[in-house]
Write a protein that holds these residues in place. Structure first.
Motif, mmCIF file in Angstrom:
data_model
loop_
_atom_site.group_PDB
_atom_site.id
_atom_site.type_symbol
_atom_site.label_atom_id
_atom_site.label_comp_id
_atom_site.label_asym_id
_atom_site.label_seq_id
_atom_site.Cartn_x
_atom_site.Cartn_y
_atom_site.Cartn_z
ATOM 1 N N PRO A 135 -9.487 -13.632 -14.698
ATOM 2 C CA PRO A 135 -8.355 -15.166 -14.152
ATOM 3 C C PRO A 135 -8.766 -15.032 -12.864
ATOM 4 N N SER A 137 -6.499 -16.809 -11.479
ATOM 5 C CA SER A 137 -5.062 -17.477 -11.337
ATOM 6 C C SER A 137 -3.550 -16.180 -11.856
ATOM 7 N N THR A 158 -11.433 -19.134 -4.658
ATOM 8 C CA THR A 158 -10.509 -20.093 -4.791
ATOM 9 C C THR A 158 -10.176 -21.890 -4.157
ATOM 10 N N ASN A 165 -9.065 -23.954 -10.548
ATOM 11 C CA ASN A 165 -9.159 -22.479 -11.068
ATOM 12 C C ASN A 165 -8.111 -21.667 -9.258
ATOM 13 N N HIS A 296 -1.109 -29.745 -12.568
ATOM 14 C CA HIS A 296 -2.523 -28.413 -12.481
ATOM 15 C C HIS A 296 -1.790 -26.647 -12.180
ATOM 16 N N GLY A 298 -2.180 -24.220 -10.997
ATOM 17 C CA GLY A 298 -2.166 -23.268 -9.602
ATOM 18 C C GLY A 298 -1.486 -24.584 -8.263
#
Length: 391
Positions: A135, A137, A158, A165, A296, A298
């Motif tokens: 992932p 993140s 990203t 994400n 969210h 992120g």
């Protein structure tokens, strides 16, 4: 204009919009033409054996129209060299061939774009380059996926495609560099206007210029931008050796699109924010995935490393896959289609369309997911269209 000396007076020290419009090309000294000509030539007259005019000999190696685009891409990404390719996947394939060899290892997002996963899993893996999904993140998972001595590339998107994400570019760069690896950032969703990974520590930026850079759904292309000249030399060799380069017409259209990127991205973002507000209050909609939402996971990182949050939205419908397919089919202003980043709004079902290649793998996306590429139309028309499609 030598392809070895493509810098212009606008490459450094100017604002983004100025660089996007002027970098990479000076008005033609003979005619004063403010746009690069389309050099529809495969070969070039030499001034004696080995005497190249401006370094041009054959258009696979270099073409002046492509040189102008490559200089502009380097300028807007604040890199040292840019390379233009026939597609985003051609750029990715050249990158992998340039910077890895059989026995090496790379890390990819666990929700990577389906085409990237297919390239890594079905082409690079049989060639001998292994990969591990992680992932973007999760810094601990990325660090744990490193194979000392073998991991050559840490590859992140990203925001990711299609789950949006967010990866902390500066932090991931630290992890990659400590392991002796390079950080590659696919910047397609953000575009150079909203995010500049090289300034945050990345080594290579990847673009499908088909998307926001071209911006009009009329040209397919890809790009790599790098900040290290040794890496640039390796990529440049493979670009010429493999030959999947952007043709002059494609380079011209992509360069034209780049010049209006800033104003288009602001409108994409404006419209996306209004649509997110609508979706979050609609009873048929479950999760709305957009980095601009404070909910969210992120959001804080995106706020720190992006200028704005982009024109891509994903959301899940409460009634499952059948409803998601119906919404996609019933939209009218939103065009049902793959790709993204054009002036027109697109709607798609990732599980059946752009990400069908990851079905049945650990990268499989939810069946009730819809992805929107929000265009620059009148936003009220877009909202009305979604309201009707959602029923």
């Amino acid at each position: 204009m030598s392809h070895e000396h493509a810098e212009s007076a606008f490459d450094k020290g100017h604002g983004f919009e100025t660089r996007a419009i002027h970098a990479g090309y000076e008005p033609d000294p003979t005619t004063g033409a403010v746009n690069p000509p389309i050099y529809a030539s495969s070969t070039y007259k030499q001034d004696g054996v080995g005497g190249l005019r401006g370094g041009y000999e054959y258009s696979r190696s270099a073409n002046p129209t492509r040189t102008a685009l490559e200089g502009a891409l380097a300028a807007v990404e604040e890199g040292e060299r840019g390379f233009a390719f026939a597609s985003g996947l051609a750029a990715e394939d050249t990158l992998i061939r340039s910077l890895t060899k059989p026995g090496d290892h790379l890390i990819i997002p666990d929700d990577a774009y389906g085409g990237t996963f297919r390239l890594v899993d079905k082409v690079a893996k049989p060639w001998g380059v292994e990969h591990t999904p992680a992932p973007v993140s999760d810094l601990e998972r990325i660090a744990a996926a490193i194979q000392p001595g073998r991991t050559k590339l840490v590859w992140v998107e990203t925001p990711t495609n299609p789950l949006l994400n967010i990866g902390d570019i500066a932090a991931i760069a630290g992890i990659a560099h400590e392991a002796g690896a390079l950080l590659v950032v696919d910047n397609t969703f953000a575009s150079p206007y909203l995010q500049q990974p090289l300034a945050l520590g990345a080594d290579v930026v990847v673009h499908s210029t088909t998307k926001y850079v071209g911006g009009h759904s009329d040209v397919v292309g890809g790009a790599l931008v790098v900040k290290d000249l040794d890496v640039a030399e390796r990529i440049g060799f493979h670009q010429n050796a493999v030959g999947a380069v952007a043709g002059p017409f494609d380079a011209f259209l992509t360069h034209r699109g780049l010049k209006t990127l800033a104003v288009r991205m602001d409108r994409h973002c404006d419209n996306a924010e209004r649509i997110v507000d609508f979706l979050t209050s609609h009873p048929a909609v479950g999760d709305v995935i957009y980095p601009g939402l404070e909910t969210h996971p992120g959001h804080e990182v995106a706020q720190r490393q992006m200028k704005r949050f982009g024109g891509m939205i994903s959301f899940r419908v409460r009634a499952g896959e059948g409803k998601a397919l119906d919404v996609c089919a019933n939209a009218r202003v939103f065009t049902l289609g793959e790709s993204l980043g054009g002036v027109e709004s697109l709607i798609e079902h990732p599980g059946r369309m752009t990400h069908a290649s990851v079905a049945g793998t650990e990268l499989e996306v939810p069946a009730d997911l819809i992805r929107l590429s929000v265009g620059i139309e009148t936003v009220e028309d877009l909202i009305d269209d979604l309201e009707r499609a959602l029923g």
